[in-house]
Design a protein around this motif. Structure first.
Motif, PDB file in Angstrom:
ATOM      1  N   ILE A   1       0.859  -1.181   0.000  1.00  0.00           N
ATOM      2  CA  ILE A   1       0.000   0.000   0.000  1.00  0.00           C
ATOM      3  C   ILE A   1       0.892   1.226   0.000  1.00  0.00           C
ATOM      4  CG2 ILE A   1      -1.830   1.238   1.210  1.00  0.00           C
ATOM      5  CD1 ILE A   1      -2.653  -1.384   2.500  1.00  0.00           C
ATOM      6  N   LEU A   2       0.667   2.133  -0.931  1.00  0.00           N
ATOM      7  CA  LEU A   2       1.509   3.320  -1.111  1.00  0.00           C
ATOM      8  C   LEU A   2       0.677   4.580  -0.942  1.00  0.00           C
ATOM      9  CD1 LEU A   2       2.598   1.496  -4.143  1.00  0.00           C
ATOM     10  CD2 LEU A   2       4.462   2.360  -2.720  1.00  0.00           C
ATOM     11  N   GLY A   3       1.284   5.589  -0.320  1.00  0.00           N
ATOM     12  CA  GLY A   3       0.573   6.836  -0.111  1.00  0.00           C
ATOM     13  C   GLY A   3       1.424   7.813   0.681  1.00  0.00           C
ATOM     14  N   PRO A   4       0.821   8.894   1.175  1.00  0.00           N
ATOM     15  CA  PRO A   4       1.585   9.921   1.897  1.00  0.00           C
ATOM     16  C   PRO A   4       2.049   9.424   3.256  1.00  0.00           C
ATOM     17  CG  PRO A   4      -0.764  10.409   1.966  1.00  0.00           C
ATOM     18  CD  PRO A   4      -0.610   9.255   1.035  1.00  0.00           C
ATOM     19  N   LEU A   5       3.315   9.649   3.562  1.00  0.00           N
ATOM     20  CA  LEU A   5       3.906   9.287   4.844  1.00  0.00           C
ATOM     21  C   LEU A   5       3.703  10.422   5.849  1.00  0.00           C
ATOM     22  CD1 LEU A   5       7.262   7.794   3.503  1.00  0.00           C
ATOM     23  CD2 LEU A   5       5.217   6.533   4.225  1.00  0.00           C
ATOM     24  N   PRO A   6       3.877  10.169   7.134  1.00  0.00           N
ATOM     25  CA  PRO A   6       3.693  11.231   8.125  1.00  0.00           C
ATOM     26  C   PRO A   6       4.603  12.418   7.922  1.00  0.00           C
ATOM     27  CG  PRO A   6       3.693   9.080   9.190  1.00  0.00           C
ATOM     28  CD  PRO A   6       4.082   8.841   7.763  1.00  0.00           C
ATOM     29  N   ASP A   7       5.785  12.219   7.304  1.00  0.00           N
ATOM     30  CA  ASP A   7       6.711  13.337   7.114  1.00  0.00           C
ATOM     31  C   ASP A   7       6.408  14.145   5.847  1.00  0.00           C
ATOM     32  OD1 ASP A   7       7.489  11.621   5.123  1.00  0.00           O
ATOM     33  OD2 ASP A   7       9.534  11.307   5.891  1.00  0.00           O
ATOM     34  N   GLY A   8       5.292  13.833   5.154  1.00  0.00           N
ATOM     35  CA  GLY A   8       4.915  14.567   3.951  1.00  0.00           C
ATOM     36  C   GLY A   8       5.406  13.944   2.676  1.00  0.00           C
ATOM     37  N   LYS A   9       6.358  13.036   2.744  1.00  0.00           N
ATOM     38  CA  LYS A   9       6.848  12.374   1.546  1.00  0.00           C
ATOM     39  C   LYS A   9       5.894  11.246   1.163  1.00  0.00           C
ATOM     40  CE  LYS A   9      11.699  13.348   2.657  1.00  0.00           C
ATOM     41  NZ  LYS A   9      13.040  12.745   2.917  1.00  0.00           N
ATOM     42  N   GLU A  10       6.139  10.682  -0.043  1.00  0.00           N
ATOM     43  CA  GLU A  10       5.326   9.581  -0.510  1.00  0.00           C
ATOM     44  C   GLU A  10       6.129   8.280  -0.411  1.00  0.00           C
ATOM     45  OE1 GLU A  10       2.196   9.930  -1.372  1.00  0.00           O
ATOM     46  OE2 GLU A  10       2.266  12.086  -1.086  1.00  0.00           O
ATOM     47  N   GLY A  11       5.459   7.196  -0.105  1.00  0.00           N
ATOM     48  CA  GLY A  11       6.180   5.936  -0.013  1.00  0.00           C
ATOM     49  C   GLY A  11       5.262   4.809   0.424  1.00  0.00           C
ATOM     50  N   SER A  12       5.884   3.707   0.858  1.00  0.00           N
ATOM     51  CA  SER A  12       5.149   2.513   1.259  1.00  0.00           C
ATOM     52  C   SER A  12       4.587   2.695   2.672  1.00  0.00           C
ATOM     53  CB  SER A  12       6.065   1.283   1.214  1.00  0.00           C
ATOM     54  OG  SER A  12       5.409   0.159   1.730  1.00  0.00           O
ATOM     55  N   LEU A  13       3.260   2.522   2.796  1.00  0.00           N
ATOM     56  CA  LEU A  13       2.623   2.583   4.108  1.00  0.00           C
ATOM     57  C   LEU A  13       2.590   1.210   4.780  1.00  0.00           C
ATOM     58  CD1 LEU A  13      -0.421   4.882   3.261  1.00  0.00           C
ATOM     59  CD2 LEU A  13       1.836   5.535   4.130  1.00  0.00           C
ATOM     60  N   ALA A  14       2.524   0.166   3.984  1.00  0.00           N
ATOM     61  CA  ALA A  14       2.504  -1.190   4.529  1.00  0.00           C
ATOM     62  C   ALA A  14       2.796  -2.170   3.408  1.00  0.00           C
ATOM     63  CB  ALA A  14       1.149  -1.502   5.153  1.00  0.00           C
ATOM     64  N   ARG A  15       3.418  -3.307   3.754  1.00  0.00           N
ATOM     65  CA  ARG A  15       3.679  -4.346   2.771  1.00  0.00           C
ATOM     66  C   ARG A  15       3.678  -5.701   3.476  1.00  0.00           C
ATOM     67  NH1 ARG A  15       8.849  -5.139  -1.369  1.00  0.00           N
ATOM     68  NH2 ARG A  15       8.306  -7.261  -2.015  1.00  0.00           N
ATOM     69  N   LYS A  16       3.046  -6.690   2.833  1.00  0.00           N
ATOM     70  CA  LYS A  16       3.076  -8.064   3.320  1.00  0.00           C
ATOM     71  C   LYS A  16       3.170  -8.989   2.120  1.00  0.00           C
ATOM     72  CE  LYS A  16       0.586  -7.880   7.723  1.00  0.00           C
ATOM     73  NZ  LYS A  16      -0.572  -8.405   8.493  1.00  0.00           N
ATOM     74  N   GLU A  17       3.700 -10.188   2.379  1.00  0.00           N
ATOM     75  CA  GLU A  17       3.832 -11.164   1.309  1.00  0.00           C
ATOM     76  C   GLU A  17       3.622 -12.568   1.869  1.00  0.00           C
ATOM     77  OE1 GLU A  17       8.699 -11.340   1.328  1.00  0.00           O
ATOM     78  OE2 GLU A  17       7.665  -9.861   0.062  1.00  0.00           O
ATOM     79  N   ASP A  18       3.227 -13.459   1.021  1.00  0.00           N
ATOM     80  CA  ASP A  18       2.967 -14.850   1.398  1.00  0.00           C
ATOM     81  C   ASP A  18       4.052 -15.746   0.837  1.00  0.00           C
ATOM     82  OD1 ASP A  18       1.926 -17.361   1.986  1.00  0.00           O
ATOM     83  OD2 ASP A  18       0.663 -17.385   0.181  1.00  0.00           O
ATOM     84  N   LYS A  19       5.034 -16.065   1.682  1.00  0.00           N
ATOM     85  CA  LYS A  19       6.105 -16.977   1.276  1.00  0.00           C
ATOM     86  C   LYS A  19       5.684 -18.387   1.705  1.00  0.00           C
ATOM     87  CE  LYS A  19       9.609 -14.231  -0.187  1.00  0.00           C
ATOM     88  NZ  LYS A  19      10.408 -14.442  -1.415  1.00  0.00           N
TER      89      LYS A  19
END
Length: 798
Positions: free
Chosen positions: A108-126
Motif C-alpha cells: 500500500i503506497l501513499g503519503p507518509l507522516p513526514d509529507g513524503k510519498e512511499g510505502s505505508l505497509a507491505r506483506k507477502e505470502d512466502k
C-alpha cells in the motif's frame, strides 16, 4: 501530478520483465489472461483499476504475452470523507486455488507522516511448497487523509529476485474494507496514553472493566489503575470464543509503577479460540503502591520477532478487582504493625502442644489459611514437647467453601503441602546442609518408589534462604488428572516422630507450585498421636528389634492353624505403604498421588523365625497366610507385603554371621504380596501354556477382614540350604494403602511335609517337584554323603 499520488522513486517500484521461474505452461485448457492495470498511471485513471469497499476484484498475475512473468498490477483506493485517526484500511489479497507458484505480495503506497510519498505497509505470502495463505493488511490511517488516493501494488515476491513467478491458470482475489476502529480506547498504544481503568466500589471490593480490540498489526493497548499497599489485585483478560481462532494469541504484561519492572506476564496456548488469562498479585513493598499498567497485546514470539496480525472482529475484555487481604496470617494489623505475614519459614504461624499428651484431649490443632495471590506461601509450625517414646504426627489439608472472591486462575492447579524439621548438627552451617542431604541418620529419606523426589529433598537441605537446612519428611502434590484424588483427598499423612529429649518443631508449608490461586479458605489439621502398644513393645534400648519366634510344624494345608502357636499380630501405623510397581505410582494407586513423597514409606514390623532341624532331605512345605482387619465402614485400609530374608547355610560368611543372607531370587527381590492374576510359579515349566497357569494367592473376603493364603499351586516351600541356615526373617509392611486408620493384622505361618499336591484342570492333582536321589560323595572319613536333587527351589518364585 497531484501531490496525493506521488509515489516512491521509479527504481524502487518498477520491476523489469524477466523469464518466469515458475507458473503454469499454457495449454488448451488454460484461461485467456486479461492483463489489466499494469502501471500506476492506469491505476489512477482507469475505472477497472479502482478498488472499492465491498467489491472484490479477481485478476491474473501474469502478462498476456510471452514472457508471462514480471506482471505488476496497480490499483487505487479513494479514501472517503471523514477519514481520521480511528479509520482502519483493510486490504486482503488471496489465491483461491490450493496451490500456486506465486508468492503473493501486496504493498500500500501513499503519503507518509513526514509529507513524503512511499510505502505505508507491505506483506507477502512466502508459502514455499505449501498452500497459499491470505495476505491481510490492517492499516491505521491518520487525521488529514480524507479524500486522499492510495495505490495498491500486487506482484510476486520471488525467492530469486531475477526470476519472478506467475500464474496464468488461477486468479487472485483482492478486496478492501474501510472501517472505524472498534476499539474505543484508542489511542492507548503507549504507557503515557494508557486508558485509565475507573475502579468503583462493588460490595467489599473495587472493580473496573473495559473492552478493546487488537485491530491492527502489533497493536498494543495500555490500561492504568492505582493500587495501595496491602491490597490484592485480581487482573483478568479474556477474549470470548467466537468459533474462530483470532489472528493473534492473547497475551498480557503487568507492570509496576514507573513502568520499569514487569510484575507478571502470560500468553494463551496456540490455536485457542479466544482465550483467558488471569493473575492475582499482592502489594507487599512500600515502593510498589501507585500507578500500575496492564498491557494487552498479541504474542509475537521470542524477542517480539513475529507479527501479531490485527483482527477487527475479535474483542477482548479486561477486568481488575482490588481486594482486601482476608487471610488472618497475612493481613496487616494496624494495631500490631510489627507482626509480619507468614510467607517465610522464619515467620511461621506457631501452635504449641507443650502441655499435651499424645492422643489425649488437647493434642490436636488446626490452622485456617488462604492462597489469595500468586507466590503466596503459608508457613505453619507445631511445637512438640520432649517425649521418651516414639509417637506419630498426623496431618490433613481440607479445602473449604468459604472465600473465592474471584475465579480460580485459568491454569492447572498445583497445590502442595510439605512437612519439615530443621537440621542442626552443631557444626558449621555448610556441614549441616551436607549432612541433611546425604546422611539418612540426620534426615531420613526413601526414593525407592519416587526417584524424582531426591531433587526436592536436596533442594530444601541446601537452600540458603531458610533459617537452617530443612529435612523433608512428607510431601503432597495435587493430582488434578487423577479422579481418585478429588478435593485434595491425598493431602494427608502420618509421620513417625522419634523419641526426643528436647522440644521438637515440625514445619508445614502450604503453597501452589505454579501460578494458581483461588482465594478460598483451607484448613490444615495436625494431631499428635500415640504409637500403638504393639509397636512400642518391639523397642529394645531405643531401637526397634525383630520379634523372635519358632516356625511350628503342622499337618494342615494350605492354611496354617488359626492358633497362637502359628500366629503373630501387629499394627502398621505410618507411611504410605508399598506399591507393586512404578506404573502403580505413576497412575496414583494407593493413598497418595503420583508425585507424593514420604521419607519413611511404611511402618515395618519384623519377625525372625527359627527354622526346624530335620533329617535329610530337609525340604519342607511352607504354609503362609495373612489377615487384615477392615475399617468400621467395611473398607480395607491396606494389604500386606512381606520382604523375606533367608539364611543360606551352604554359603557361610564370617563377616555377616553363620550364613549368607539371601534377599533376592532369580527374578528379583523376595517380596510376597497378593496378586489376583494367574502367574507362573517357581516350578512351572518354561514351555507351559498360559491355560495351565493359576493364581499364586487365594483371597477370602470375610465380614470383618480380608484373608490371603499362599495357594497350593504356588508350592510354597523352604529350600534345604535355608533349613540348614536356620532362620527366616519376614519384614511386614503395608501395601496398596487406601486409608491411614490403624487396624490389626495377623500373620500365620508354619511348615509341613514336602511335597504337597495341587489341583489342575480336569479334576486331577499334581505334586510339587519331588526330591530325587542325587548320588553320593565321599565324606573324607571313608564314608559317603547322600546327595539329593530336585525338590524345593522357591527362590525362582516370580
Amino acid at each position: 501530478m497531484p501531490t496525493s499520488v506521488r509515489l516512491l522513486p521509479f527504481a524502487l517500484l518498477v520491476l523489469a520483465a524477466c523469464s518466469s521461474g515458475g507458473g503454469e505452461t499454457p495449454d488448451a485448457g488454460t484461461p485467456v489472461v486479461e492483463d489489466l492495470c499494469n502501471s500506476r498511471e492506469e491505476a489512477l485513471t482507469r475505472p477497472e483499476c479502482e478498488l472499492k469497499p465491498g467489491e472484490p476484484l479477481e485478476r491474473f498475475l501474469a502478462l498476456d504475452s510471452e514472457p508471462r512473468a514480471g506482471d505488476q498490477d496497480w490499483y487505487r483506493i479513494v479514501l472517503p470523507p471523514g477519514t481520521n485517526a480511528r479509520t482502519l484500511l483493510n486490504v486482503n489479497g488471496t489465491y483461491l486455488a490450493s496451490s500456486t507458484a506465486v508468492n503473493l505480495s501486496v504493498t500500500i503506497l501513499g503519503p507518509l507522516p513526514d509529507g513524503k510519498e512511499g510505502s505505508l505497509a507491505r506483506k507477502e505470502d512466502k508459502h514455499a511448497q505449501g498452500a497459499p495463505r491470505p495476505v491481510d493488511i490492517v492499516l491505521p490511517l491518520r487525521d488529514g487523509m480524507e479524500n486522499q488516493t492510495l495505490l495498491v501494488l500486487v506482484q510476486d515476491a520471488p525467492d530469486v529476485p531475477s526470476r519472478p513467478n506467475f500464474d496464468a491458470r488461477n486468479k487472485y482475489r483482492l478486496s478492501v474494507r474501510i472501517d472505524q476502529n472498534p476499539d474505543e480506547q484508542e489511542p492507548n498504544d503507549t504507557h503515557e496514553t494508557a486508558t485509565p481503568l475507573v475502579l468503583t466500589q462493588s460490595g467489599e471490593m473495587l472493580m473496573g472493566a473495559s473492552t478493546g480490540y487488537l485491530a491492527t498489526d502489533n497493536d498494543v493497548d495500555h490500561y492504568a489503575f492505582d493500587l495501595a499497599e496491602g491490597k490484592i489485585a485480581y487482573v483478568h483478560v479474556t477474549a470470548p470464543d467466537l468459533d474462530a481462532v483470532p489472528n493473534w494469541r492473547l497475551s498480557y504484561e503487568l507492570w509496576r509503577p514507573g513502568f520499569t519492572e514487569k510484575e507478571d506476564e502470560g500468553v494463551v496456548l496456540p490455536q485457542v479460540r479466544g482465550g483467558e488469562l488471569a493473575t492475582a498479585r499482592k502489594i507487599k513493598k512500600a515502593e510498589l503502591p501507585g500507578h500500575w499498567t496492564l498491557v494487552v497485546k498479541g504474542y509475537r514470539g521470542t524477542n517480539d520477532r513475529d507479527t501479531a496480525q490485527g483482527d477487527l472482529t475479535q474483542p477482548y475484555e479486561v477486568e481488575v478487582r482490588v481486594l482486601e487481604e482476608e487471610d488472618a496470617q497475612d493481613r496487616l494489623d494496624p494495631q500490631r504493625p510489627t507482626v509480619p505475614d507468614n510467607d517465610r519459614a522464619q515467620r511461621a504461624t506457631t501452635r504449641n502442644l507443650s502441655a499435651a499428651t499424645p492422643g489425649a484431649t488437647g493434642s490436636s490443632v488446626s490452622f485456617t489459611g488462604r492462597l489469595g495471590y500468586i507466590s503466596d506461601q503459608d508457613w505453619y509450625s507445631v511445637r512438640l514437647p520432649a517425649f521418651s517414646t516414639p509417637t506419630l504426627l498426623r496431618y490433613r489439608l481440607v479445602p473449604l467453601d468459604t472465600g473465592g472472591r474471584f475465579p480460580a486462575m485459568p491454569v492447572t492447579a498445583s497445590r502442595v503441602v510439605h512437612v519439615f524439621t530443621l537440621v542442626a548438627t552443631g557444626g558449621p552451617l555448610n556441614e549441616s546442609r551436607e549432612s541433611c542431604a546425604t546422611d539418612a541418620a540426620v534426615c531420613p529419606r526413601d526414593f525407592s518408589e519416587n526417584p524424582d523426589a531426591r531433587g526436592l529433598v536436596d533442594r530444601f537441605c541446601r537452600r540458603t534462604d531458610l533459617p537452617a537446612p530443612m529435612c523433608l519428611h512428607s510431601s503432597r502434590e495435587e493430582a488434578v488428572g487423577n479422579s481418585r484424588f478429588t478435593a485434595l483427598s491425598n493431602f494427608r499423612g502420618v509421620i513417625p516422630v522419634p523419641a526426643h529429649d528436647a522440644a521438637l518443631m515440625y514445619y508445614f508449608l502450604v503453597q501452589d507450585n505454579g501460578s494458581w490461586v483461588d482465594d478460598k479458605d483451607y484448613r490444615l489439621e495436625v494431631s499428635w498421636d500415640a504409637e500403638d502398644a504393639d509397636e512400642l513393645s518391639r523397642y529394645v534400648n531405643g531401637a526397634e528389634a525383630p520379634v523372635a519366634r519358632t516356625l511350628a510344624s503342622t499337618t494342615a494345608f494350605p492354611s496354617p492353624p488359626d492358633t497362637a502357636e502359628f500366629s503373630v499380630t501387629g499394627q502398621l501405623s505410618h507411611g504410605h505403604g508399598r506399591l507393586r510397581s512404578g506404573t502403580d505410582r505413576v497412575n496414583g494407586l494407593g493413598v497418595r498421588g503420583p508425585l507424593d513423597y514420604d521419607a519413611v514409606p511404611s511402618d515395618t514390623d519384623s519377625y525372625v523365625f527359627d527354622l526346624p532341624s530335620v533329617p535329610p532331605p530337609e525340604d519342607r512345605t511352607w504354609l503362609l497366610q495373612w489377615e487384615v482387619a477392615k475399617l468400621a465402614d467395611g473398607g480395607t485400609p491396606h494389604g500386606l507385603a512381606l520382604d523375606l530374608t533367608f539364611c543360606d547355610g551352604d554359603a557361610t560368611d564370617a563377616g555377616v554371621g553363620t550364613c549368607t543372607p539371601v534377599r533376592t531370587g532369580n527374578r528379583g527381590p523376595l517380596t510376597l504380596g497378593y496378586r489376583s492374576d494367574a502367574l507362573r510359579a517357581w516350578h512351572t515349566p518354561s514351555n507351559a501354556g498360559t491355560s495351565s497357569l493359576q493364581p499364586l494367592y487365594q483371597l477370602e473376603d470375610r465380614p470383618s477382614s480380608t484373608v490371603v493364603t499362599l495357594a497350593p499351586y504356588a508350592c510354597g516351600c523352604l529350600e534345604r540350604r535355608f533349613i540348614r541356615g536356620g532362620t527366616l526373617r519376614v519384614d511386614v509392611t503395608a501395601s496398596e494403602r487406601l486409608d491411614y486408620e490403624r487396624v490389626n493384622y495377623t500373620l500365620r505361618t508354619g511348615h509341613g511335609d514336602y511335597p504337597q499336591s495341587y489341583p489342575v484342570d480336569g479334576g486331577t492333582t499334581v505334586s510339587c517337584p519331588v526330591v530325587t536321589d542325587g548320588g553320593t560323595t565321599p565324606d573324607g572319613d571313608g564314608g559317603v554323603i547322600q546327595n539329593y536333587a530336585g525338590g524345593c527351589n522357591f527362590t525362582y518364585q516370580p
